[in-house]
Design a protein around this motif. Structure first.
Motif, PDB file in Angstrom:
ATOM      1  N   PHE A 196       0.591  -1.459  -0.555  1.00 43.76           N
ATOM      2  CA  PHE A 196       0.353   0.052  -0.162  1.00 43.76           C
ATOM      3  C   PHE A 196       1.262   0.708  -0.027  1.00 43.76           C
ATOM      4  O   PHE A 196       0.370   2.443  -0.092  1.00 43.76           O
ATOM      5  N   GLN A 197       2.131   1.580   0.379  1.00 44.81           N
ATOM      6  CA  GLN A 197       2.977   2.105  -0.407  1.00 44.81           C
ATOM      7  C   GLN A 197       3.401   3.324  -0.594  1.00 44.81           C
ATOM      8  O   GLN A 197       2.757   4.600  -0.824  1.00 44.81           O
ATOM      9  N   TYR A 198       3.231   2.460  -1.922  1.00 48.61           N
ATOM     10  CA  TYR A 198       3.117   2.732  -3.091  1.00 48.61           C
ATOM     11  C   TYR A 198       1.543   3.432  -3.839  1.00 48.61           C
ATOM     12  O   TYR A 198       1.444   4.639  -4.556  1.00 48.61           O
ATOM     13  N   GLN A 222      16.163   1.580  -8.206  1.00 46.81           N
ATOM     14  CA  GLN A 222      16.036   0.732  -6.939  1.00 46.81           C
ATOM     15  C   GLN A 222      15.127  -0.375  -7.651  1.00 46.81           C
ATOM     16  O   GLN A 222      14.779  -1.836  -7.414  1.00 46.81           O
ATOM     17  N   THR A 223      14.074  -0.051  -8.839  1.00 46.62           N
ATOM     18  CA  THR A 223      13.724  -0.926  -9.404  1.00 46.62           C
ATOM     19  C   THR A 223      14.202  -2.016 -10.148  1.00 46.62           C
ATOM     20  O   THR A 223      13.352  -3.266  -9.365  1.00 46.62           O
ATOM     21  N   ILE A 249       7.354  -6.965  -3.586  1.00 47.67           N
ATOM     22  CA  ILE A 249       6.117  -5.813  -3.599  1.00 47.67           C
ATOM     23  C   ILE A 249       6.508  -4.579  -3.558  1.00 47.67           C
ATOM     24  O   ILE A 249       6.119  -4.023  -4.308  1.00 47.67           O
ATOM     25  N   ALA A 250       7.092  -3.833  -3.357  1.00 52.08           N
ATOM     26  CA  ALA A 250       7.645  -2.452  -2.634  1.00 52.08           C
ATOM     27  C   ALA A 250       8.690  -1.947  -4.649  1.00 52.08           C
ATOM     28  O   ALA A 250       8.429  -1.143  -5.166  1.00 52.08           O
ATOM     29  N   GLY A 251       9.338  -3.220  -4.843  1.00 54.99           N
ATOM     30  CA  GLY A 251       9.873  -2.961  -6.050  1.00 54.99           C
ATOM     31  C   GLY A 251       9.330  -3.091  -7.440  1.00 54.99           C
ATOM     32  O   GLY A 251       8.748  -2.302  -8.891  1.00 54.99           O
ATOM     33  N   ALA A 252       7.946  -3.996  -7.561  1.00 53.17           N
ATOM     34  CA  ALA A 252       6.492  -3.929  -8.446  1.00 53.17           C
ATOM     35  C   ALA A 252       6.875  -2.703  -9.057  1.00 53.17           C
ATOM     36  O   ALA A 252       6.273  -2.014  -9.449  1.00 53.17           O
TER      37      ALA A 252
END
Length: 349
Positions: A196-198, A222-223, A249-252
């Motif tokens: 949910f961060q992004y 970073q991605t 998940i954060a990378g996606a």
């Protein structure tokens, strides 16, 4: 008895060392971007809140998972100890560098966006913008969420080390059922927060339609680096899927934000605008410089209280467009709203 044997994995150690350097290098463009622009416009405070909470949970998850290895540092050599806990240092580095973005966001929050402004029409003079001590909703939200992050990490650290202190630990890789449950909670909550961060940042960037202070070079590093991040954590002893899932998940999600920022930057440059939506070659950059200083006549200084009340009504959606009889704010009180602008001055506001 605890069995503490050095765990040597040249490939995992090399990857972790590379990732630590890469993580540091990847965050530097974002830090420099905010500092050089002297503005943090473009960030969603919810993005920073969820990111800070997610990275803190991930850091504490690996501390719990590798607590037995940390305790083995009492009998291992310094080099073997550093090698064993390199994964912990890696995730701690992620948390520190991300929280630095939050700190810079608060320090370089655009001053013109902090307080409500009133348009005042003076006789025989052009309209002037008068700032009031009334905080805008976004600035108040940013301050509140900063405190939420502080108390969140304090609470998690307290619970984590309270449980670790009661762990009997008959073996270096043993964890009590309570610790297993807590580690799973930290890992899953970190993954959910990262998911949910992004979302608020993507929504915020879509709404304002410009890049702002977001660093495209950081996201470009970073991605794809998220793949190496997941691999480097998965290869560390004592970790499981709860430790690395949040970074996958954060990378996606960061990849989606990166594509949006690239598209918006191309659109802005095609329109002759910079990353903050301002003309690249403003023809009248000094046209409004005379509006910077509020009037200081005795009539202005006589009606401060009413001006603040009208600004508070403005904040709640009431039209406060002023005429010549509208009371203004004194320069003295305007200065009072700017006190404590030091490194941690925003904590007092």
């Amino acid at each position: 008895m605890s069995v503490c044997e050095p765990h040597h994995d040249a490939a995992a150690n090399a990857l972790t060392a590379f990732m630590c350097v890469g993580i540091t290098v990847s965050y530097l463009p974002q830090h420099w971007r905010i500092i050089s622009a002297k503005s943090s416009e473009g960030f969603s405070p919810w993005f920073l809140l969820l990111g800070g909470m997610s990275s803190a949970s991930g850091m504490l998850n690996i501390i719990v998972m590798q607590w037995g290895i940390i305790k083995c540092c009492r009998v291992l050599s310094f080099g073997s100890c550093i090698e064993s806990i390199a994964g912990i240092f890696q995730l701690a580095l992620v948390w520190v560098l991300f929280v630095m973005i939050l700190v810079l966001y608060m320090i370089y929050y655009p001053p013109e966006l902090k307080y409500v402004e009133v348009d005042v029409d003076l006789p025989n003079e052009p309209p002037q913008h008068i700032k009031t001590p009334v905080k805008r909703e976004q600035w108040k939200l940013s301050i509140t969420l900063s405190w939420v992050i502080f108390w969140h990490i304090a609470f998690l650290i307290f619970i984590t080390f309270m449980l670790l202190s009661t762990n009997p630990a008959p073996d270096w890789d043993y964890r009590s059922p309570q610790l297993e449950l807590w580690a799973t909670f930290l890992g899953v909550s970190s993954a959910l927060l990262a998911m949910f961060q992004y979302t608020p940042q993507i929504a915020h960037t879509w709404r304002i339609k410009h890049v702002g202070a977001l660093s495209i070079p950081m996201m470009c590093i970073q991605t794809p680096g998220a793949i190496l991040m997941v691999l480097s954590i998965a290869l560390r002893p004592g970790t499981n899927w709860t430790t690395w899932i949040s970074y996958a998940i954060a990378g996606a999600m960061q990849g989606i934000l990166l594509v949006m920022c690239i598209i918006f930057r191309a659109r802005q440059h095609a329109l002759g605008l910079d990353d903050f939506g301002q003309p690249i070659n403003p023809a009248m950059s000094h046209a409004t410089s005379s509006d910077a200083a509020p009037p200081t006549t005795p009539a202005v200084e006589a009606a401060v209280g009413d001006a603040v009340q009208s600004d508070m009504r403005s904040e709640h959606g009431v039209d406060v467009s002023a005429g010549e009889d509208t009371p203004l704010l004194t320069g003295k009180q305007h200065d009072a709203g700017s006190k404590g602008r030091g490194l941690f001055g925003w904590l007092k506001r």
